[in-house]
Design a protein around this motif. Sequence first.
Motif, PDB file in Angstrom:
ATOM      1  N   CYS A  26      53.000 -17.918  25.583  1.00 16.08           N
ATOM      2  CA  CYS A  26      54.060 -18.434  24.079  1.00 16.08           C
ATOM      3  C   CYS A  26      52.510 -18.883  23.321  1.00 16.08           C
ATOM      4  CB  CYS A  26      54.504 -19.572  24.264  1.00 16.08           C
ATOM      5  SG  CYS A  26      55.572 -19.936  22.671  1.00 16.08           S
ATOM      6  N   GLY A  27      52.302 -17.912  21.788  1.00 12.80           N
ATOM      7  CA  GLY A  27      51.151 -18.433  21.083  1.00 12.80           C
ATOM      8  C   GLY A  27      50.231 -17.359  20.821  1.00 12.80           C
ATOM      9  N   ALA A  28      49.239 -17.567  20.174  1.00 17.45           N
ATOM     10  CA  ALA A  28      48.455 -16.585  19.850  1.00 17.45           C
ATOM     11  C   ALA A  28      47.403 -15.596  20.685  1.00 17.45           C
ATOM     12  CB  ALA A  28      47.467 -17.300  18.353  1.00 17.45           C
TER      13      ALA A  28
ATOM     14  N   THR B 249      44.258 -15.751  21.622  1.00 15.47           N
ATOM     15  CA  THR B 249      43.129 -16.357  20.841  1.00 15.47           C
ATOM     16  C   THR B 249      42.674 -16.231  22.143  1.00 15.47           C
ATOM     17  OG1 THR B 249      44.130 -18.644  20.556  1.00 15.47           O
ATOM     18  CG2 THR B 249      43.591 -17.056  19.326  1.00 15.47           C
TER      19      THR B 249
ATOM     20  N   ASN C 270      44.074 -19.553  24.185  1.00 17.95           N
ATOM     21  CA  ASN C 270      45.830 -19.685  23.928  1.00 17.95           C
ATOM     22  C   ASN C 270      45.665 -18.860  25.605  1.00 17.95           C
ATOM     23  OD1 ASN C 270      47.922 -21.141  24.045  1.00 17.95           O
ATOM     24  ND2 ASN C 270      48.265 -18.351  22.957  1.00 17.95           N
TER      25      ASN C 270
ATOM     26  N   SER D  42      62.365 -16.624  16.150  1.00 16.32           N
ATOM     27  CA  SER D  42      60.452 -16.942  16.126  1.00 16.32           C
ATOM     28  C   SER D  42      59.604 -17.210  16.601  1.00 16.32           C
ATOM     29  CB  SER D  42      61.423 -17.683  14.611  1.00 16.32           C
ATOM     30  OG  SER D  42      63.206 -17.560  14.377  1.00 16.32           O
ATOM     31  N   VAL D  43      59.948 -17.151  17.126  1.00 11.58           N
ATOM     32  CA  VAL D  43      58.493 -17.490  17.754  1.00 11.58           C
ATOM     33  C   VAL D  43      57.673 -16.674  18.298  1.00 11.58           C
ATOM     34  CG1 VAL D  43      56.985 -18.897  20.181  1.00 11.58           C
ATOM     35  CG2 VAL D  43      58.872 -20.119  19.234  1.00 11.58           C
ATOM     36  N   LYS D  44      56.149 -16.260  18.454  1.00 13.28           N
ATOM     37  CA  LYS D  44      55.247 -15.408  18.253  1.00 13.28           C
ATOM     38  C   LYS D  44      54.913 -15.823  20.213  1.00 13.28           C
ATOM     39  CE  LYS D  44      50.751 -13.401  17.511  1.00 13.28           C
ATOM     40  NZ  LYS D  44      49.722 -14.216  15.440  1.00 13.28           N
TER      41      LYS D  44
ATOM     42  N   THR E 212      40.583 -19.550  13.766  1.00 11.98           N
ATOM     43  CA  THR E 212      41.299 -20.738  14.715  1.00 11.98           C
ATOM     44  C   THR E 212      41.413 -22.905  13.507  1.00 11.98           C
ATOM     45  OG1 THR E 212      41.189 -19.952  16.514  1.00 11.98           O
ATOM     46  CG2 THR E 212      41.923 -22.659  16.695  1.00 11.98           C
TER      47      THR E 212
ATOM     48  N   VAL F 294      46.361 -20.786  13.808  1.00 13.64           N
ATOM     49  CA  VAL F 294      45.268 -19.834  13.971  1.00 13.64           C
ATOM     50  C   VAL F 294      45.394 -18.285  12.949  1.00 13.64           C
ATOM     51  CG1 VAL F 294      45.293 -17.199  15.243  1.00 13.64           C
ATOM     52  CG2 VAL F 294      45.179 -19.224  16.404  1.00 13.64           C
TER      53      VAL F 294
ATOM     54  N   ASP G  78      49.480 -12.947  10.175  1.00 13.10           N
ATOM     55  CA  ASP G  78      50.009 -14.335   9.908  1.00 13.10           C
ATOM     56  C   ASP G  78      49.623 -15.301  10.612  1.00 13.10           C
ATOM     57  OD1 ASP G  78      49.891 -14.410  12.843  1.00 13.10           O
ATOM     58  OD2 ASP G  78      51.914 -13.681  13.495  1.00 13.10           O
TER      59      ASP G  78
ATOM     60  N   CYS H 175      50.221 -18.948  12.261  1.00 16.10           N
ATOM     61  CA  CYS H 175      50.584 -19.422  13.893  1.00 16.10           C
ATOM     62  C   CYS H 175      50.649 -20.013  14.481  1.00 16.10           C
ATOM     63  CB  CYS H 175      51.294 -18.493  14.374  1.00 16.10           C
ATOM     64  SG  CYS H 175      49.798 -17.725  15.255  1.00 16.10           S
ATOM     65  N   GLY H 176      51.469 -21.206  14.825  1.00 13.74           N
ATOM     66  CA  GLY H 176      50.889 -22.494  16.307  1.00 13.74           C
ATOM     67  C   GLY H 176      49.569 -21.821  17.490  1.00 13.74           C
ATOM     68  N   GLU H 177      48.788 -22.322  17.447  1.00 10.25           N
ATOM     69  CA  GLU H 177      48.515 -21.568  18.700  1.00 10.25           C
ATOM     70  C   GLU H 177      48.676 -21.390  19.975  1.00 10.25           C
ATOM     71  OE1 GLU H 177      43.372 -22.987  20.131  1.00 10.25           O
ATOM     72  OE2 GLU H 177      43.775 -20.626  20.001  1.00 10.25           O
ATOM     73  N   GLU H 178      49.529 -22.599  20.560  1.00 10.14           N
ATOM     74  CA  GLU H 178      50.292 -22.565  21.432  1.00 10.14           C
ATOM     75  C   GLU H 178      51.040 -22.644  21.430  1.00 10.14           C
ATOM     76  OE1 GLU H 178      48.767 -26.270  23.722  1.00 10.14           O
ATOM     77  OE2 GLU H 178      46.418 -25.918  23.424  1.00 10.14           O
ATOM     78  N   SER H 179      52.045 -23.554  20.970  1.00 12.67           N
ATOM     79  CA  SER H 179      53.104 -23.068  20.002  1.00 12.67           C
ATOM     80  C   SER H 179      53.906 -21.323  19.465  1.00 12.67           C
ATOM     81  CB  SER H 179      53.795 -23.965  19.384  1.00 12.67           C
ATOM     82  OG  SER H 179      53.217 -23.865  17.472  1.00 12.67           O
ATOM     83  N   GLY H 180      53.235 -20.717  18.944  1.00 12.68           N
ATOM     84  CA  GLY H 180      53.302 -19.661  18.422  1.00 12.68           C
ATOM     85  C   GLY H 180      54.630 -19.487  17.038  1.00 12.68           C
ATOM     86  N   VAL H 181      54.808 -21.067  16.710  1.00 15.88           N
ATOM     87  CA  VAL H 181      55.856 -21.542  15.255  1.00 15.88           C
ATOM     88  C   VAL H 181      54.859 -19.978  14.137  1.00 15.88           C
ATOM     89  CG1 VAL H 181      56.742 -22.552  13.911  1.00 15.88           C
ATOM     90  CG2 VAL H 181      57.336 -23.484  16.698  1.00 15.88           C
ATOM     91  N   ILE H 182      55.801 -19.646  13.805  1.00 14.32           N
ATOM     92  CA  ILE H 182      55.277 -19.229  12.675  1.00 14.32           C
ATOM     93  C   ILE H 182      55.092 -19.847  10.914  1.00 14.32           C
ATOM     94  CG2 ILE H 182      55.273 -16.705  11.263  1.00 14.32           C
ATOM     95  CD1 ILE H 182      55.913 -15.773  13.935  1.00 14.32           C
TER      96      ILE H 182
ATOM     97  N   GLU I 225      53.716 -15.456   7.469  1.00 17.18           N
ATOM     98  CA  GLU I 225      54.138 -14.053   7.911  1.00 17.18           C
ATOM     99  C   GLU I 225      53.591 -13.149   6.521  1.00 17.18           C
ATOM    100  OE1 GLU I 225      56.261 -11.279  10.965  1.00 17.18           O
ATOM    101  OE2 GLU I 225      56.609 -13.203   9.941  1.00 17.18           O
TER     102      GLU I 225
END
Lengths: 128, 159
Positions: A14-16, A18, A21, A49-51, B68, B81, B100, B102-109, B112
């Motif tokens: 989950c997440g970017a 980087t 991460n 909706s999560v990357k 970041t 990020v 985009d 987004c949250g680095e750990e959550s992945g919440v965008i 975009e």
Amino acid sequence: MPPTLQTAGTVYRCGAATKANLTPRPGRDTVGRTGQMPGLSTFGSLQASVKGQQIDLALLQMPLRAFADDSAEGGTAGHVTIVPINEAGEVDRALLDEWAATRATDEHHRLTDLIVAAIAQPNVRGPL
Amino acid sequence: MNPVLPRVDVTDAPTAPAGAPNIDWDVVHAAVQRALAELAEEVERGWPRARSRPGETTSGAGLFSYRTFEVPTDHGIDPLVAGVDFRALPNGPGLRIVADLCGEESGVILYECSPREVAATTAAALPAGEALARELAGQAESIGKALAQPCCPPLETTE
């Protein structure tokens, strides 16, 4: 039953994408619990909706290996941990600590490179 | 001055792998980072507790150039990020570029950009990537507000 070695299939980080991460968190990811190995957390699916980063476990090179949680023993269903192991097949705790220690630094670790190399599809969106 | 993070490069070969785009990623990365550095200046001017660091993740198939943003003293806030990803199209010679926030750990965008597809050349990737980075550079307020409160808690934990 202990966490199970998983050598095929895809999981999602989950997440970017980087460096931070794709590196375990010291103190949090370096400690396992009953039914769950320590290491970098991934999941079998990605929420809506999560990357995330799709990792092909068949591309994961040694010393990294993936272990699925044992939910009957307190692990989380669908959670898979990626962790370095030694020649005896045990968690290489010294190497895990060394890896995690680079997370908040400017240096990068070879195990982070191995995670990057195992990413089959970067920046995918859930639900998957 | 912010430190420049070392390249995370997993390719040992001196030339691009077969099928990978032959692009000067260093030039593209530098252009993206120039735009994201302007974003960083604006964020740090408006929200003095915020800090940012540049970074890149490269593989044989592409480049993820990012910056970041975080509040170093508050570990309860998921870093953000802002990044531009360049990836070879799986079924063609082109390049797909997505960007985009987004949250680095959550992945919440949080934001975009519309993805772009361009020819897999440095001449095509450079302006397209730079334009997307400049679009992200308009998101300083979104970043500042998000870092002011823990709106993007990590979704995953081993605890």
